[in-house]
Design a protein around this motif. Structure first.
Motif, PDB file in Angstrom:
ATOM      1  N   ALA A  52       0.829  -1.206   0.000  1.00  0.00           N
ATOM      2  CA  ALA A  52       0.000   0.000   0.000  1.00  0.00           C
ATOM      3  C   ALA A  52       0.861   1.252   0.000  1.00  0.00           C
ATOM      4  N   ALA A  53       1.945   1.237   0.794  1.00  0.00           N
ATOM      5  CA  ALA A  53       2.826   2.405   0.867  1.00  0.00           C
ATOM      6  C   ALA A  53       3.508   2.667  -0.470  1.00  0.00           C
ATOM      7  N   VAL A  54       3.951   1.601  -1.145  1.00  0.00           N
ATOM      8  CA  VAL A  54       4.566   1.777  -2.463  1.00  0.00           C
ATOM      9  C   VAL A  54       3.540   2.321  -3.449  1.00  0.00           C
ATOM     10  N   GLY A  55       2.304   1.820  -3.371  1.00  0.00           N
ATOM     11  CA  GLY A  55       1.249   2.347  -4.232  1.00  0.00           C
ATOM     12  C   GLY A  55       0.992   3.820  -3.978  1.00  0.00           C
ATOM     13  N   ILE A  56       0.990   4.225  -2.695  1.00  0.00           N
ATOM     14  CA  ILE A  56       0.794   5.637  -2.354  1.00  0.00           C
ATOM     15  C   ILE A  56       1.902   6.487  -2.961  1.00  0.00           C
ATOM     16  N   CYS A  57       3.127   6.020  -2.799  1.00  0.00           N
ATOM     17  CA  CYS A  57       4.281   6.776  -3.306  1.00  0.00           C
ATOM     18  C   CYS A  57       4.214   6.941  -4.825  1.00  0.00           C
ATOM     19  N   LEU A  58       3.906   5.857  -5.525  1.00  0.00           N
ATOM     20  CA  LEU A  58       3.905   5.919  -6.989  1.00  0.00           C
ATOM     21  C   LEU A  58       2.691   6.675  -7.530  1.00  0.00           C
ATOM     22  N   GLY A  59       1.520   6.495  -6.880  1.00  0.00           N
ATOM     23  CA  GLY A  59       0.345   7.241  -7.319  1.00  0.00           C
ATOM     24  C   GLY A  59       0.559   8.733  -7.192  1.00  0.00           C
ATOM     25  N   ALA A  60       1.162   9.154  -6.081  1.00  0.00           N
ATOM     26  CA  ALA A  60       1.451  10.573  -5.882  1.00  0.00           C
ATOM     27  C   ALA A  60       2.540  11.051  -6.845  1.00  0.00           C
ATOM     28  N   PHE A  61       3.560  10.211  -7.043  1.00  0.00           N
ATOM     29  CA  PHE A  61       4.691  10.601  -7.881  1.00  0.00           C
ATOM     30  C   PHE A  61       4.252  10.908  -9.308  1.00  0.00           C
ATOM     31  N   GLU A  62       3.386  10.083  -9.865  1.00  0.00           N
ATOM     32  CA  GLU A  62       2.962  10.300 -11.251  1.00  0.00           C
ATOM     33  C   GLU A  62       2.257  11.648 -11.419  1.00  0.00           C
ATOM     34  N   LEU A  63       1.406  11.998 -10.465  1.00  0.00           N
ATOM     35  CA  LEU A  63       0.725  13.293 -10.554  1.00  0.00           C
ATOM     36  C   LEU A  63       1.698  14.447 -10.306  1.00  0.00           C
ATOM     37  N   LEU A  64       2.630  14.239  -9.390  1.00  0.00           N
ATOM     38  CA  LEU A  64       3.610  15.286  -9.096  1.00  0.00           C
ATOM     39  C   LEU A  64       4.543  15.527 -10.273  1.00  0.00           C
ATOM     40  N   VAL A  65       4.828  14.494 -11.028  1.00  0.00           N
ATOM     41  CA  VAL A  65       5.669  14.656 -12.223  1.00  0.00           C
ATOM     42  C   VAL A  65       4.984  15.584 -13.214  1.00  0.00           C
ATOM     43  N   ILE A  66       3.682  15.420 -13.383  1.00  0.00           N
ATOM     44  CA  ILE A  66       2.933  16.300 -14.299  1.00  0.00           C
ATOM     45  C   ILE A  66       3.004  17.744 -13.810  1.00  0.00           C
ATOM     46  N   ALA A  67       2.781  17.946 -12.502  1.00  0.00           N
ATOM     47  CA  ALA A  67       2.839  19.302 -11.949  1.00  0.00           C
ATOM     48  C   ALA A  67       4.243  19.885 -12.071  1.00  0.00           C
ATOM     49  N   PHE A  68       5.258  19.064 -11.840  1.00  0.00           N
ATOM     50  CA  PHE A  68       6.651  19.527 -11.905  1.00  0.00           C
ATOM     51  C   PHE A  68       7.018  19.980 -13.320  1.00  0.00           C
ATOM     52  N   THR A  69       6.672  19.152 -14.306  1.00  0.00           N
ATOM     53  CA  THR A  69       7.019  19.505 -15.686  1.00  0.00           C
ATOM     54  C   THR A  69       6.225  20.715 -16.165  1.00  0.00           C
ATOM     55  N   ASP A  70       4.986  20.850 -15.721  1.00  0.00           N
ATOM     56  CA  ASP A  70       4.205  22.035 -16.073  1.00  0.00           C
ATOM     57  C   ASP A  70       4.836  23.293 -15.469  1.00  0.00           C
ATOM     58  N   ALA A  71       5.302  23.180 -14.227  1.00  0.00           N
ATOM     59  CA  ALA A  71       5.922  24.332 -13.568  1.00  0.00           C
ATOM     60  C   ALA A  71       7.198  24.774 -14.272  1.00  0.00           C
ATOM     61  N   LEU A 116       8.055  19.719  -1.182  1.00  0.00           N
ATOM     62  CA  LEU A 116       7.456  19.188   0.041  1.00  0.00           C
ATOM     63  C   LEU A 116       6.447  18.085  -0.296  1.00  0.00           C
ATOM     64  N   CYS A 117       5.717  18.250  -1.401  1.00  0.00           N
ATOM     65  CA  CYS A 117       4.780  17.210  -1.830  1.00  0.00           C
ATOM     66  C   CYS A 117       5.515  15.908  -2.152  1.00  0.00           C
ATOM     67  N   PHE A 118       6.660  16.029  -2.829  1.00  0.00           N
ATOM     68  CA  PHE A 118       7.466  14.841  -3.117  1.00  0.00           C
ATOM     69  C   PHE A 118       7.906  14.173  -1.810  1.00  0.00           C
ATOM     70  N   ALA A 119       8.348  14.966  -0.856  1.00  0.00           N
ATOM     71  CA  ALA A 119       8.818  14.420   0.420  1.00  0.00           C
ATOM     72  C   ALA A 119       7.676  13.732   1.172  1.00  0.00           C
ATOM     73  N   LEU A 120       6.505  14.361   1.193  1.00  0.00           N
ATOM     74  CA  LEU A 120       5.362  13.767   1.888  1.00  0.00           C
ATOM     75  C   LEU A 120       4.933  12.456   1.231  1.00  0.00           C
ATOM     76  N   ALA A 121       5.039  12.377  -0.094  1.00  0.00           N
ATOM     77  CA  ALA A 121       4.663  11.148  -0.802  1.00  0.00           C
ATOM     78  C   ALA A 121       5.571   9.988  -0.423  1.00  0.00           C
ATOM     79  N   ALA A 122       6.809  10.293  -0.053  1.00  0.00           N
ATOM     80  CA  ALA A 122       7.769   9.240   0.292  1.00  0.00           C
ATOM     81  C   ALA A 122       7.650   8.776   1.732  1.00  0.00           C
TER      82      ALA A 122
END
Length: 429
Positions: free
Chosen positions: A236-255, A380-386
């Motif tokens: 579950a924790a790995v799923g949380i990390c990866l689910g958040a990471f994929e969305l954060l990647v989109i936000a990061f590249t947009d920024a 901080l979002c990346f850190a919280l996801a981990a």
């Protein structure tokens, strides 16, 4: 059944009697799962013209598919794959076909689509958990089973990369609803080939063990079983990390005004996972599975947390590749723990719980991260996801020294035991 060779290589796994036919059939059916999500969203959006309806229909499909997975796997444990999988696959294929017809026409009813999508998800055949149980039957040697699970995890990851690509090609020549029809054909064909394979025909319904540390019938499969609970928690924790990471990647590249880098980052993540999974499966390990999980989850979390500090999306690609190296090994180890800790009557259900935890964690994290992006700095979002991944390692540290936690449900085969110094490094074949 036994492996045809004790050579610790992927060739030995695939040369095992009936392995290639059974594995190939399972992969054919599982390719449907790589295609169906994108096909469903595109088809509903095309038919209704509404992203809201498409999202709602997809959510209904995903929720029933994910949260009823242990129940469906329990039916396979109870009745065997031939009696349980075929009715599920037939109902699933018919409902997908119904969705394909309904979305073929413009202005389809959202209510009708939801009424078809929810039971379709509920009938999704648990081909992955069944295949892992069959691997355990085909390969009693735990060294070869580790390689088989690694190969299975890598292949499944590649299917979820290939599936959307196939949908992208298909919509160039046909309506999006055709993807649903193809998904129906794939799952029905793959399931039929799987249940008629000699390995599935040799399946025997195991008698349930009494309640206790090794597992029991029904929901108590999780009770008194710290090893399985740890595998579920980490998954579950790995799923949380990866689910958040994929969305954060989109936000990061947009920024950083580099939206085209999203595909490269996610490709690096998947590529790293595939490489890591193959290497992990080929190496001999002395540490217990539960201790190994610590050394896999901590660097995964720390690496993906550090990725949030990247100065540019192309630096993020490197961090994603490094983090990906630990994904398939961590999931593989979680499945190995589930197989060890479950009694024979509940092995398929135990694996399904691990899979369900991963998918539920990923879906929940995606929704939660969407609320955080824009309100908190991205680093901080990346850190919280981990954080969940790193914290989940504590469950392994706390119990790693308890022998009962790592005791397999069946004795270790003689072929796996060797005096110190006699185990040689495996060769990836």
């Amino acid at each position: 059944m036994s492996s045809s060779s004790t050579t610790p290589s992927y060739t030995a796994v695939l040369r095992t009697r009936h392995a290639c036919r059974t594995f190939g059939a399972a992969l054919l059916g599982r390719l449907s799962y790589g295609m169906v999500s994108l096909s469903l969203v595109l088809a509903v959006k095309e038919s209704t013209g509404s992203y809201a309806v498409a999202g709602t229909v997809m959510a209904l499909f995903a929720l029933t598919s994910v949260f009823l997975s242990p129940t469906r796997a329990g039916l396979v444990d109870r009745y065997g794959p031939r009696r349980a999988l075929l009715p599920m696959a037939t109902a699933y294929a018919l409902l997908l076909t119904g969705l394909a017809f309904a979305t073929w026409w413009p202005e389809a009813s959202g209510v009708l689509l939801g009424l078809l999508a929810a039971p379709a998800g509920a009938c999704t055949p648990p081909l992955g958990p069944v295949m892992r149980t069959l691997w355990s039957d085909l390969l009693p040697d735990r060294r070869l089973l580790q390689r088989a699970y690694s190969l299975d995890s890598v292949a499944e990851e590649l299917l979820f990369v290939a599936g959307p690509l196939l949908v992208g090609l298909l919509v160039q020549i046909a309506a999006p609803s055709a993807g649903l029809a193809v998904s129906a054909v794939l799952v029905l064909t793959g399931t039929l080939a799987l249940v008629t394979s000699p390995a599935a025909r040799a399946w025997t319904v195991r008698e349930k063990a009494p309640a206790g540390p090794a597992g029991s019938s029904g929901e108590p499969v999780l009770r008194g079983n710290p090893g399985l609970r740890q595998a579920i928690t980490v998954s579950a924790a790995v799923g949380i990390c990866l689910g958040a990471f994929e969305l954060l990647v989109i936000a990061f590249t947009d920024a950083h005004h580099e939206p085209q880098a999203v595909a490269w980052v996610l490709a690096a993540l998947c590529g790293g996972s595939a490489i890591g999974g193959l290497v992990y499966g080929a190496l001999p390990w002395r540490a217990s599975n539960r201790l190994r999980l610590v050394f896999l989850t901590v660097p995964l979390g720390l690496t993906l947390a550090a990725a949030g500090g990247s100065p540019h999306p192309y630096v993020l690609i490197v961090w994603a590749a490094l983090g990906g190296l630990f994904i398939a090994p961590a999931i593989t180890t979680a499945y190995l723990i589930a197989d060890e800790c479950a009694d024979p009557a509940n092995r398929t259900r135990a694996g399904a719980w691990v899979n369900t935890a991963f998918n539920a964690g990923s879906a929940g994290a995606t929704a939660a991260t969407g609320l955080l992006v824009g309100r908190l700095p991205l680093w901080l979002c990346f850190a919280l996801a981990a954080v969940p991944v790193v914290l989940s390692a504590a469950t392994a540290v706390r119990r790693a020294g308890r022998p009962a936690a790592d005791t397999a449900a069946r004795p270790e085969p003689e072929s796996e035991r060797a005096p110190d110094g006699e185990r040689q490094a495996a060769v990836v074949s």
